[in-house]
Design an enzyme around this catalytic site. Structure first.
Site, PDB file in Angstrom:
ATOM      1  N   SER A  97       0.936  -1.282  -0.057  1.00 30.37           N
ATOM      2  CA  SER A  97      -0.016  -0.122   0.002  1.00 30.37           C
ATOM      3  C   SER A  97       0.953   1.186   0.139  1.00 30.37           C
ATOM      4  O   SER A  97       1.544   1.603  -1.044  1.00 30.37           O
ATOM      5  CB  SER A  97      -0.996   0.053   1.358  1.00 30.37           C
ATOM      6  N   HIS A 136      -4.470  -1.596  -4.566  1.00 27.76           N
ATOM      7  CA  HIS A 136      -5.618  -1.923  -4.092  1.00 27.76           C
ATOM      8  C   HIS A 136      -6.706  -1.670  -5.356  1.00 27.76           C
ATOM      9  O   HIS A 136      -7.981  -1.415  -5.252  1.00 27.76           O
ATOM     10  CB  HIS A 136      -6.417  -1.098  -3.151  1.00 27.76           C
TER      11      HIS A 136
END
Length: 213
Positions: free
Chosen positions: A111, A146
């Site tokens: 991330s 994501h």
């Protein structure tokens, strides 16, 4: 990320060092050095590597450069990318990270820890899904994580790249992009169906992905 998927990614990253028991340092800056993230790191890597973490909110390490350059792997945790980069710059971590990268230390993360290396990225640091233009810039272009698990990521990234945002890469969860220097070496997935993409103003192109684990 399931435990099996995490194990596969960890094994891949550790394998890049060529060492039986590499030195791995975790930076949990993006979550404000959250204790649970630090505990999770030691649980995941403690039996595979010589582990350490670097806290900046309750800093105890004096010589940050010596500490980080002694590592084989520097892993950056997820969280608030914009805040993390701001804190890094106050402490000079941005400059040390470039030196570590140029020295061949493996830089990795999920991330926030995956997108910070690029010039720009798509982030939720500001509450929504927005553009961030001031990444570390080791890698040209942009990155969006994501891509399959957060509905806003794909349309926002494609819209931004279609406007004035630099072209770049997108990865679904459990998928990693392995760069050797500044060149994309491989896209790897701990999932059977994990995908990665090159995203340009004309659209997205799916990349070949190697299954690991």
């Amino acid at each position: 990320m399931t435990e099996a998927h995490a194990d596969a990614m960890e094994a891949y990253v550790l394998g890049l060092t060529g060492k039986e028991r590499p030195r791995v340092c975790f930076l949990p800056t993006a979550t404000g050095d959250a204790a649970e993230r630090i505990v999770r790191f030691y649980a995941a890597f403690g039996d595979k590597a010589d582990t350490a973490h670097l806290a900046l909110f309750d800093r105890t390490v004096d010589d940050l450069r010596a500490f980080l350059l002694a590592q084989d792997v520097i892993q950056v945790g997820g969280g608030n990318t914009a805040n993390m980069l701001a804190v890094w710059r106050v402490h000079g971590i941005d400059r040390i990270m470039r030196e570590a990268w140029e020295a061949g230390i493996v830089l990795t993360g999920v991330s926030a820890g995956a997108i910070c290396w690029f010039e720009a990225c798509v982030t939720d640091s500001f509450g929504g899904t927005d553009a961030l233009h001031d990444g570390l810039g080791f890698l040209a272009g942009s990155m969006c994580p994501h891509y399959d698990s957060e509905p806003n990521r794909r349309p926002v990234f494609q819209r931004l790249v279609g406007e004035d945002f630099p072209a770049g890469y997108a990865a679904e969860d459990d998928v990693g992009l392995h760069f050797a220097g500044t060149e994309l070496h491989a896209a790897v997935s701990a999932r059977e169906d994990g995908r990665a993409f090159r995203v340009e103003p004309g659209g997205e192109t799916e990349l070949g992905v190697t299954r690991i684990g």
